[in-house]
Structures are given as structure tokens and as C-alpha cells.
Design a protein around this motif. Sequence first.
Motif, PDB file in Angstrom:
ATOM      1  N   LYS A  41       0.827  -1.210   0.000  1.00 55.50           N
ATOM      2  CA  LYS A  41       0.000   0.000   0.000  1.00 55.50           C
ATOM      3  C   LYS A  41       0.862   1.261   0.000  1.00 55.50           C
ATOM      4  O   LYS A  41       0.581   2.222  -0.708  1.00 55.50           O
ATOM      5  CB  LYS A  41      -0.911   0.015   1.222  1.00 55.50           C
ATOM      6  CG  LYS A  41      -2.057  -0.956   1.126  1.00 55.50           C
ATOM      7  CD  LYS A  41      -2.915  -0.879   2.384  1.00 55.50           C
ATOM      8  CE  LYS A  41      -4.094  -1.824   2.278  1.00 55.50           C
ATOM      9  NZ  LYS A  41      -4.906  -1.807   3.503  1.00 55.50           N
ATOM     10  N   LYS A  42       1.886   1.217   0.821  1.00 55.13           N
ATOM     11  CA  LYS A  42       2.759   2.379   0.949  1.00 55.13           C
ATOM     12  C   LYS A  42       3.423   2.667  -0.390  1.00 55.13           C
ATOM     13  O   LYS A  42       3.414   3.795  -0.886  1.00 55.13           O
ATOM     14  CB  LYS A  42       3.817   2.084   2.022  1.00 55.13           C
ATOM     15  CG  LYS A  42       4.700   3.247   2.368  1.00 55.13           C
ATOM     16  CD  LYS A  42       5.399   3.025   3.720  1.00 55.13           C
ATOM     17  CE  LYS A  42       6.478   4.060   3.933  1.00 55.13           C
ATOM     18  NZ  LYS A  42       7.820   3.581   3.549  1.00 55.13           N
ATOM     19  N   LEU A  43       3.984   1.616  -0.985  1.00 53.05           N
ATOM     20  CA  LEU A  43       4.688   1.776  -2.248  1.00 53.05           C
ATOM     21  C   LEU A  43       3.749   2.236  -3.355  1.00 53.05           C
ATOM     22  O   LEU A  43       4.100   3.059  -4.195  1.00 53.05           O
ATOM     23  CB  LEU A  43       5.365   0.457  -2.619  1.00 53.05           C
ATOM     24  CG  LEU A  43       6.307   0.488  -3.814  1.00 53.05           C
ATOM     25  CD1 LEU A  43       7.431   1.487  -3.591  1.00 53.05           C
ATOM     26  CD2 LEU A  43       6.879  -0.897  -4.078  1.00 53.05           C
ATOM     27  N   GLN A  44       2.538   1.691  -3.341  1.00 55.84           N
ATOM     28  CA  GLN A  44       1.547   2.081  -4.342  1.00 55.84           C
ATOM     29  C   GLN A  44       1.299   3.589  -4.285  1.00 55.84           C
ATOM     30  O   GLN A  44       1.263   4.266  -5.315  1.00 55.84           O
ATOM     31  CB  GLN A  44       0.231   1.337  -4.081  1.00 55.84           C
ATOM     32  CG  GLN A  44      -0.912   1.739  -4.995  1.00 55.84           C
ATOM     33  CD  GLN A  44      -0.839   1.059  -6.340  1.00 55.84           C
ATOM     34  OE1 GLN A  44      -0.842  -0.170  -6.413  1.00 55.84           O
ATOM     35  NE2 GLN A  44      -0.732   1.838  -7.411  1.00 55.84           N
ATOM     36  N   GLY A  45       1.154   4.100  -3.077  1.00 58.39           N
ATOM     37  CA  GLY A  45       0.936   5.533  -2.897  1.00 58.39           C
ATOM     38  C   GLY A  45       2.102   6.348  -3.411  1.00 58.39           C
ATOM     39  O   GLY A  45       1.918   7.352  -4.115  1.00 58.39           O
ATOM     40  N   GLU A  46       3.304   5.890  -3.087  1.00 52.80           N
ATOM     41  CA  GLU A  46       4.506   6.621  -3.524  1.00 52.80           C
ATOM     42  C   GLU A  46       4.654   6.596  -5.034  1.00 52.80           C
ATOM     43  O   GLU A  46       4.982   7.603  -5.664  1.00 52.80           O
ATOM     44  CB  GLU A  46       5.750   6.012  -2.852  1.00 52.80           C
ATOM     45  CG  GLU A  46       5.810   6.307  -1.360  1.00 52.80           C
ATOM     46  CD  GLU A  46       6.831   5.434  -0.623  1.00 52.80           C
ATOM     47  OE1 GLU A  46       6.921   5.539   0.611  1.00 52.80           O
ATOM     48  OE2 GLU A  46       7.523   4.637  -1.299  1.00 52.80           O
ATOM     49  N   LEU A  47       4.382   5.426  -5.594  1.00 52.78           N
ATOM     50  CA  LEU A  47       4.476   5.301  -7.051  1.00 52.78           C
ATOM     51  C   LEU A  47       3.468   6.229  -7.739  1.00 52.78           C
ATOM     52  O   LEU A  47       3.795   6.899  -8.714  1.00 52.78           O
ATOM     53  CB  LEU A  47       4.235   3.852  -7.471  1.00 52.78           C
ATOM     54  CG  LEU A  47       4.156   3.583  -8.981  1.00 52.78           C
ATOM     55  CD1 LEU A  47       5.448   3.991  -9.683  1.00 52.78           C
ATOM     56  CD2 LEU A  47       3.871   2.118  -9.261  1.00 52.78           C
ATOM     57  N   GLU A  93       9.404  -3.199  -8.138  1.00 51.09           N
ATOM     58  CA  GLU A  93       9.343  -3.591  -6.732  1.00 51.09           C
ATOM     59  C   GLU A  93       7.906  -3.920  -6.328  1.00 51.09           C
ATOM     60  O   GLU A  93       7.648  -4.889  -5.615  1.00 51.09           O
ATOM     61  CB  GLU A  93       9.876  -2.441  -5.867  1.00 51.09           C
ATOM     62  CG  GLU A  93      10.302  -2.875  -4.486  1.00 51.09           C
ATOM     63  CD  GLU A  93      10.737  -1.673  -3.634  1.00 51.09           C
ATOM     64  OE1 GLU A  93      10.593  -1.740  -2.403  1.00 51.09           O
ATOM     65  OE2 GLU A  93      11.178  -0.659  -4.219  1.00 51.09           O
ATOM     66  N   LEU A  94       6.987  -3.110  -6.836  1.00 48.68           N
ATOM     67  CA  LEU A  94       5.579  -3.328  -6.529  1.00 48.68           C
ATOM     68  C   LEU A  94       5.094  -4.670  -7.084  1.00 48.68           C
ATOM     69  O   LEU A  94       4.409  -5.430  -6.400  1.00 48.68           O
ATOM     70  CB  LEU A  94       4.745  -2.185  -7.117  1.00 48.68           C
ATOM     71  CG  LEU A  94       3.274  -2.132  -6.700  1.00 48.68           C
ATOM     72  CD1 LEU A  94       3.140  -1.913  -5.207  1.00 48.68           C
ATOM     73  CD2 LEU A  94       2.544  -1.029  -7.453  1.00 48.68           C
TER      74      LEU A  94
END
Length: 426
Positions: A41-47, A93-94
Motif C-alpha cells: 500500500k505504501k509503495l503504491q501511494g509513492e508510485l 518492486e511493486l
Amino acid sequence: MLQVSTIEKEFDRCLEGLKKRGFEDAESHLNEVLTIDADRKKLQGELDDVLHESNKLAKEIGQLFQQGKKEEVNKIKERTSNLKQQSKAMGEELNALESTLTKLLYNIPNIPHSSVPAGKSEDDNEVVKIDDGAIPELKEHKKPHWELIEEFDIVDFELGNKVSGAGFPFYKKEGARLVRGLINYFLDKAVDAGYEEVQPPVVINEASGLGTGQLPDKEGQMYQMEASNLYLIPTAEVPITNMYRDVILKEDQLPIKHAGHTPCFRREAGSWGSHVRGLNRLHQFDKVEVVQVVEPSKSYAVLDEMVAHVQDIIKSLNLPYRILRLCAGDLGFTSVITYDFEVYSAAQEKWLEVSSVSNFEAFQANRLKLRIKNKQGKKELGHTLNGSALALPRIMAAILENNQDGDSIKMPDVLHSYLGFKEIRK
RNA sequence: AGAGGCGUGGCAGAGUGGUCGAAUGCGGCGGUCUUGAAAACCGUUGUGCCGCGAGGUACCGGGGGUUCGAAUCCCUCCGCCUCUGCCA
């Protein structure tokens, strides 16, 4: 597969359920799911932020081009190429996180219903009903079916061995007609009960195997056609349930009820021995399967309905039967609760499993992306159920053994019109 | 199996590099009108992910690539159609 949201909201219930099944390292598995999902979730937001920025710049460049301001474009391009590298790395990474998460979830079995008894093996299954009133007293004539089928010449294993291999018998004469009659009888019963008849393909692709849970783990149980990347079905459940893969059903289309007859193919690797003789276990057998897709709130009423349906058929054949509630350790990977039906085969003096009726709740639906949209437009996963109604060979074994009378074997009354004969004679 | 064509929202069907998640029509849903219905008119109408929300992001058969930017160009896989071949 379980929903991450279920694991999150009902962690203790999931943990307890997995332990009941004897699932190793349940707690660390569940925790890992939650950790990876949080990372995801965190990475999705950053992406999304990076992509947002780079979309904005691309639009600016478009406008600058139209205004002919080329020097400014070049400045911005440096920034975008930087962002592009970032988003590419993050995207990879995602993907990696998502595939790890999926793999984890694929390996976690369904959570047993609270009424499912604890236990490790079939010895711990709970007998919920015995109707043994029809057990015949066999005195003079008490031959197991593998002797009867030879004497009456109605099933030929030798021929099957020659043409195909062990576990692929030929049915002959009254034997073949009995197979055909039973299939028709079972299908008629299902249609009478409101099931829509289908004739599905007997080969399935990989996506379908994943959808109902035969893959990725249990490919060893299916016959695979490598050249075409297809599998022979182990049960009609697979093609029929997969009719609704990636489907959003409207509330008023429910319940979905299908019945279908197919041959079923099972490799049964390593499960052969002297205890399985004759028709007790085969690589290919016929079965009529019933499948339902229903609203979550109704799935347990429907489970009862399906159990009653199977019971009604077995009773009509005048076979002694019992119903078992499988214990957690014996429960199938995808099932929340399963009732097995066994009929008593009087010469072997054994209970033979002839049907298995299960509620999968949303476990299959989650893999299948099978959703229901209600009138308010809200979507939720459907519940899937299925049951054998019924599998043929063991029913045949019990009919033959229980009704033998020396020179003849009497057929159950309800089958007479389907068979065109009332008894099998030498 | 070979050659050619095609694959866009529930359906039909535009869109050939920039403001396109996507015109238009039909269908669906809500409303106005009507005693009621039809017609007409007005509005609304895909899915996933992130976020309390505002909003962001992704998806035009699947995957990969070119580009600052792709429904649109390239590669590949899958599916469909037409012709040829084969065949219950």
C-alpha cells in the motif's frame, strides 16, 4: 484465497482456524501477509505520486511544444527521465511485492466453519447421520462387486489395462447401460431440483485451475497435456464454477444453479494398494456435479438444500448411507465445511464415499473475481458451493453388492425405466 | 495447419502520437410530463488500486518495447473473422 481484509479484521479467527487444520506456522504466515500488504500500500501511494508528477510534466511539454519553446522543453526532459527511472524501479518492486503476496495467499487454506470438528484425519470425522435401515443381510450370496462384475461380465478391467492402463475399465452390456441410466437419472433429479444443465469441456486451462484451487499446488493430481498446456478435469466443479470467473453478477440473477455430467480424471498417484479394488478407485469415472453461486447471506441455507438433494437421491436408490462432517484436518484446501456421503457396500462390509458437498464461501470467488452487484451498486464477492450428485462407480458397487441374489442382481425400482431391465442375469 | 483481416465501455461504433477513461447511438438507472403506460425531454450510467476525504493512479484482448507523452507506432502471445487445407 483468503481476502487480506479478512485476515486483517478477523486475525484471531483466522489463526485459530488454521491451527485447527494443523497448518504449520499459521501466525507467521498471517503476519507476513499483513506486513507485505502494508508495504504494498505504501509503495503504491509513492508510485502514484511519482507518476502524477511525470504526467504533469508530460502535459507541460506538450503545451510548450505547441508554443515552440524548445529550450524549456529540454530542461524539463531531464527531470522526466529521472522520474521515469524512479517509477520503473518502483513498479518492479511493486510487482515483486504483489507476486509474493499472491503466492503467500495461495498457500493459505480456507478457514474452517466453527461447527467443523477438530481432528487430524478421516478417523476424526463426525458422523452426523446414519440411515442404515436398508443394509441387507447377505448370507449365501455375498460376493464383492469385483467378483460379480466378472461373473456377470459387465465391467472389464483387463480390457481397460490393455487399451489404456490400470484404473480405466470398460463397462459392458448391462454395466454400460447402468452407467448411462444412472447419469440420466442423476441429471433428471438435478434438473427437477432447479439446476440448469450444462455440458462443460473436460479440459481446462491454467487460469481455470487457479480459479477453483486445483493449481498451483495440486497439479500432480491432474492429468496434464503438456503440448497444449491444458489439464483433464478432476471434477466438473472446475469448468462449471469457472464459467463465472471475472464476472460481476446482478443480484437478481441469483441463485446460479448448474448441474453437469462429465467424466472425471484423477491420477491418484501413490494412493493405490490392495485396499482399493474393483470400482472403489479409478483414474476415470463419471459424476454428476451440482454447483451454486449465491449471495453470502444465503450460502448455508443452500448448503442444507444441497445436502438434502444428495440424501434424497441416495435414499431413492434404497442404499444405506451415512453423512459425515469432515474434521478440520480432512477438509479440502478450499472448503469451509464439507459433508461427505457414504453408502454401505454390504459384501465388502465397507462405507464408500460417493458424494462431497462443500461451501467455499468467498474463497474461490476471491480467486475467480466473482462478484455480486446489488441494487445499490455495491459489489461483494459471491459464495460458491458444490456437491457430487453423484459419483457413479461406488454407487454401482453398492447396488451390485447389496442387491445380489446368486444368479441375478436386482436393480433399484427408480432405475427400471432408465435401464430397460429390472435385473442383471448371467 | 497456411494466408489475410480484426480485437475500444452492457451492446453497437468513432477515435492513428499530446488536454482521451475515451465522441455518438442503443440499452440500464433516476426524474419531468401522464389517471397509468408509451413517446418526448433532463440527468446519470465501466473496473481495480492508494487515500478519512479532496483527489491521485492504472486499465481500450494479455505481456513487453519505442517516446517527455501511446487506444493510436513496434515486438510477442492469445482470441475472433474470411479464404485455402484437413476432419467427427
